[in-house]
Design a protein around this motif. Structure first.
Motif, PDB file in Angstrom:
ATOM      1  N   GLU A   1      77.127  43.596  59.526  1.00 33.41           N
ATOM      2  CA  GLU A   1      76.262  43.315  58.389  1.00 33.41           C
ATOM      3  C   GLU A   1      75.211  44.405  58.187  1.00 33.41           C
ATOM      4  N   MET A   2      74.772  45.041  59.268  1.00 31.08           N
ATOM      5  CA  MET A   2      73.775  46.099  59.195  1.00 31.08           C
ATOM      6  C   MET A   2      74.302  47.337  59.923  1.00 31.08           C
ATOM      7  N   PHE A   3      74.051  48.482  59.353  1.00 32.95           N
ATOM      8  CA  PHE A   3      74.429  49.771  59.937  1.00 32.95           C
ATOM      9  C   PHE A   3      75.914  49.840  60.318  1.00 32.95           C
ATOM     10  N   PRO A   4      76.822  49.461  59.403  1.00 33.23           N
ATOM     11  CA  PRO A   4      78.249  49.514  59.761  1.00 33.23           C
ATOM     12  C   PRO A   4      78.743  50.928  60.013  1.00 33.23           C
ATOM     13  N   VAL A   5      78.203  51.913  59.289  1.00 33.42           N
ATOM     14  CA  VAL A   5      78.639  53.299  59.494  1.00 33.42           C
ATOM     15  C   VAL A   5      78.216  53.770  60.881  1.00 33.42           C
ATOM     16  N   PHE A   6      76.955  53.502  61.253  1.00 32.56           N
ATOM     17  CA  PHE A   6      76.483  53.879  62.587  1.00 32.56           C
ATOM     18  C   PHE A   6      77.288  53.166  63.666  1.00 32.56           C
ATOM     19  N   ALA A   7      77.541  51.864  63.485  1.00 30.56           N
ATOM     20  CA  ALA A   7      78.300  51.096  64.480  1.00 30.56           C
ATOM     21  C   ALA A   7      79.699  51.674  64.647  1.00 30.56           C
ATOM     22  N   THR A   8      80.345  52.049  63.547  1.00 32.38           N
ATOM     23  CA  THR A   8      81.710  52.587  63.618  1.00 32.38           C
ATOM     24  C   THR A   8      81.717  53.962  64.274  1.00 32.38           C
ATOM     25  N   ILE A   9      80.772  54.821  63.897  1.00 33.86           N
ATOM     26  CA  ILE A   9      80.717  56.169  64.476  1.00 33.86           C
ATOM     27  C   ILE A   9      80.406  56.093  65.971  1.00 33.86           C
ATOM     28  N   ALA A  10      79.445  55.227  66.336  1.00 27.44           N
ATOM     29  CA  ALA A  10      79.088  55.077  67.748  1.00 27.44           C
ATOM     30  C   ALA A  10      80.269  54.563  68.557  1.00 27.44           C
ATOM     31  N   THR A  11      80.988  53.596  68.007  1.00 31.00           N
ATOM     32  CA  THR A  11      82.157  53.049  68.703  1.00 31.00           C
ATOM     33  C   THR A  11      83.257  54.089  68.833  1.00 31.00           C
TER      34      THR A  11
ATOM     35  N   PHE B   1      94.156  48.648  74.219  1.00 30.82           N
ATOM     36  CA  PHE B   1      94.525  48.991  72.842  1.00 30.82           C
ATOM     37  C   PHE B   1      94.157  47.844  71.904  1.00 30.82           C
ATOM     38  N   ILE B   2      94.458  46.611  72.322  1.00 30.95           N
ATOM     39  CA  ILE B   2      94.082  45.438  71.525  1.00 30.95           C
ATOM     40  C   ILE B   2      92.569  45.383  71.381  1.00 30.95           C
ATOM     41  N   GLY B   3      91.859  45.642  72.497  1.00 33.54           N
ATOM     42  CA  GLY B   3      90.401  45.602  72.471  1.00 33.54           C
ATOM     43  C   GLY B   3      89.807  46.621  71.516  1.00 33.54           C
ATOM     44  N   LYS B   4      90.353  47.830  71.488  1.00 40.49           N
ATOM     45  CA  LYS B   4      89.809  48.866  70.612  1.00 40.49           C
ATOM     46  C   LYS B   4      90.080  48.549  69.145  1.00 40.49           C
ATOM     47  N   GLU B   5      91.246  48.009  68.845  1.00 35.84           N
ATOM     48  CA  GLU B   5      91.544  47.656  67.457  1.00 35.84           C
ATOM     49  C   GLU B   5      90.562  46.609  66.927  1.00 35.84           C
ATOM     50  N   ILE B   6      90.314  45.580  67.731  1.00 36.72           N
ATOM     51  CA  ILE B   6      89.403  44.526  67.279  1.00 36.72           C
ATOM     52  C   ILE B   6      87.968  45.037  67.248  1.00 36.72           C
ATOM     53  N   MET B   7      87.640  46.011  68.129  1.00 37.60           N
ATOM     54  CA  MET B   7      86.303  46.611  68.092  1.00 37.60           C
ATOM     55  C   MET B   7      86.076  47.350  66.783  1.00 37.60           C
ATOM     56  N   TYR B   8      87.073  48.094  66.338  1.00 38.24           N
ATOM     57  CA  TYR B   8      86.910  48.827  65.083  1.00 38.24           C
ATOM     58  C   TYR B   8      86.825  47.874  63.887  1.00 38.24           C
ATOM     59  N   GLU B   9      87.579  46.800  63.932  1.00 40.68           N
ATOM     60  CA  GLU B   9      87.463  45.801  62.868  1.00 40.68           C
ATOM     61  C   GLU B   9      86.058  45.210  62.844  1.00 40.68           C
ATOM     62  N   GLY B  10      85.522  44.897  64.036  1.00 41.69           N
ATOM     63  CA  GLY B  10      84.180  44.333  64.112  1.00 41.69           C
ATOM     64  C   GLY B  10      83.115  45.317  63.668  1.00 41.69           C
TER      65      GLY B  10
END
Length: 517
Positions: free
Chosen positions: A391-401, A377-386
């Motif tokens: 810096e590049m493709f934040p929408v793609f990174a968030t959707i993929a995650t 749970f801690i890992g997923k929260e920090i993953m979404y923050e990251g």
């Protein structure tokens, strides 16, 4: 030769060699623990002996926060896998040879994460390639094992040649081979005309070793190896070597659009592919192999970030994944050892006869799914923050995650519920619990998944922060806490669990769709 099934729950007499050999990884883990307090305070241990000065090749080793994190994972997993194999491998031919290969591989992995010279790292890198070939093909009397071992050797060995080319290009351009000096020359490396060649050659080496698309196919096929090998090579060690190299080279090569954009796209694509494919198979080990691809893709994505937050997400999820995936591989091996099958269609009700294994799987899968109070749970929260801060493709990174994590939640439910819930029928009624040597590893790693979720501040201060500060110049505060308040990462975590439950509910038509593609 397949090990004899144990219906007694006792440790076979022939496992004494394995029990004795487990002292090696345990002793190395103890030595790292002795150095741990000083490394956590920012100290770096280093030794240097000239070997071939004309080639700038030195026996140079360093132990900093990043090397310590990987070293602890390698030796802890090595101990539990050796202990486990001492029973699981009983009845195999050439058992002594197996432990030599296994511990040779462990020492080679330690060489990679402790090397302070790029050429020396490459020597250990190729040593893991050769030793993994011997381990994957250990059942050499089986055609499938031989073919899959050759495939892994060709793919990772070929990628190693590209890595060597990138290292030699760096050397030809006049850059030092020592990581510390190379990091100090980072601005010159990134501004050099050959920077794209440096990066792309090294990237191919990383992608082949760490199973990134399109070089991912060897990793699921390597599941023909005995389960202890799968747990060690493909959960916590070999496939993480590429991730380690990306993190180690971060100070020297990160910070360009080529680095960030490529790693985010490659990592995100691999994560999505692995997560989707994990829904289809009925073989439990193959399911775990595809979830490993997902994890490696996510780690690559975050290794492409430039911020402390992104690197914190990478190192935290590295720990989360190592704990739950090694535990699950070993638990699946226990199921196979006792029942003679890994087929989800033939398993069910095992909680009645293997309750301790079921408990360990519960802890590992809940961490994998990212339930509160677990380290996942801690890992997923920090993953979404990251991901949101990329810096590049934040929408793609968030959707993929998000999509990958939701699929992993559904897969975690499959791994937990299908083998253990429901009626216990047929020959499964004769199954009993495995001996303590096979239970200890999954149990301890499952407990650590809970403990680290309860005391994330301690994990942050003593493991994550030293690792991140070893590769990032900024000394920003790193805080892993259980509850950050009502924010977007928390909402994404809730959405992950909800989507995961929905995917699990409709897993049958999804699986059929994947099988017909």
């Amino acid at each position: 030769m397949r090990p004899e099934l144990s219906q007694t729950g006792k440790v076979p007499d022939c496992c004494r060699a394995g029990l004795f050999s487990s002292l090696l990884p345990l002793g190395l883990f103890g030595l790292l623990c002795l150095a741990w307090p000083r490394v956590a305070q920012g100290h770096m241990f280093a030794v240097h002996w000239n070997w071939v000065p004309s080639l700038d090749l030195a026996l140079a080793f360093r132990l900093d926060g990043l090397g310590l994190l990987f070293g602890l994972i390698i030796t802890m997993t090595g101990f539990f896998v050796t202990l486990y194999a001492s029973t699981y491998m009983a009845g195999y031919n050439h058992l002594g040879r197996f432990f030599v290969y296994l511990h040779g591989f462990m020492l080679a992995m330690l060489g990679i994460v402790l090397s302070d010279n790029l050429l020396l790292l490459f020597i250990f890198w190729e040593a893991t390639t050769v030793l993994s070939f011997l381990l994957i093909g250990f059942d050499h009397d089986q055609t499938e094992a031989r073919e899959n071992a050759r495939q892994a050797l060709l793919v990772t060995g070929g990628g190693g040649l590209f890595l060597l080319m990138g290292i030699l290009l760096l050397k030809a351009a006049g850059f030092p081979m020592t990581f510390g000096l190379l990091a100090a020359s980072g601005d010159l490396v990134r501004a050099h005309a050959l920077y794209p060649a440096f990066f792309l050659c090294i990237l191919v080496g990383v992608m082949t070793k760490s199973g990134q698309v399109p070089f991912h196919f060897w990793l699921p096929n390597a599941m023909s190896a005995p389960t202890p090998i799968s747990a060690f090579l493909h959960a916590a060690t070999m496939v993480k070597a590429g991730i380690y190299l990306l993190l180690r080279l971060h100070p020297a090569m990160a910070g360009t659009p080529l680095w960030t954009g490529t790693l985010v796209l490659v990592g995100g694509g691999t994560a999505l592919w692995g997560a989707i494919q994990a829904i289809g198979p009925c073989d439990l080990k193959r399911v775990l192999a595809y979830t490993t691809l997902m994890a490696l893709g996510v780690l690559t994505l975050f290794a492409g970030g430039q911020t402390v937050l992104s690197l914190t997400a990478a190192t935290t999820f590295l720990m989360v994944h190592a704990l739950y995936k090694a535990a699950l591989f070993l638990a699946v091996g226990s199921i196979d050892h006792q029942t003679g099958t890994r087929d989800l269609n033939r398993l069910g009700g095992l909680v009645k006869c293997m309750p301790l294994t079921a408990l360990a799987v519960t802890g590992a899968t809940l961490s994998m799914a990212g339930f509160p109070l677990f380290f996942g749970f801690i890992g997923k929260e920090i993953m979404y923050e990251g991901a949101l801060a990329q810096e590049m493709f934040p929408v793609f990174a968030t959707i993929a995650t998000l999509a990958s994590n939701a699929l992993m939640t559904a897969v975690a439910a499959v791994i937990l519920i299908t083998p253990f819930a429901g009626p216990l029928g047929g020959k499964l009624s004769l199954v009993c619990e495995v001996p303590w040597t096979m239970r200890l590893g999954p149990a301890v790693m499952g407990v650590l998944g809970v403990m680290f979720g309860i005391i994330p501040e301690w994990v942050s201060a003593h493991l994550i922060e030293p690792a991140v500060f070893a590769i990032h110049p900024d000394r920003e505060e790193i805080r892993l806490v259980f509850f950050h308040g009502i924010n977007l990462p928390l909402l994404l975590s809730i959405l992950t669990l909800s989507l995961g439950a929905l995917i699990y509910r409709f897993r049958s038509p999804l699986r059929q769709g994947l099988l017909t593609v």
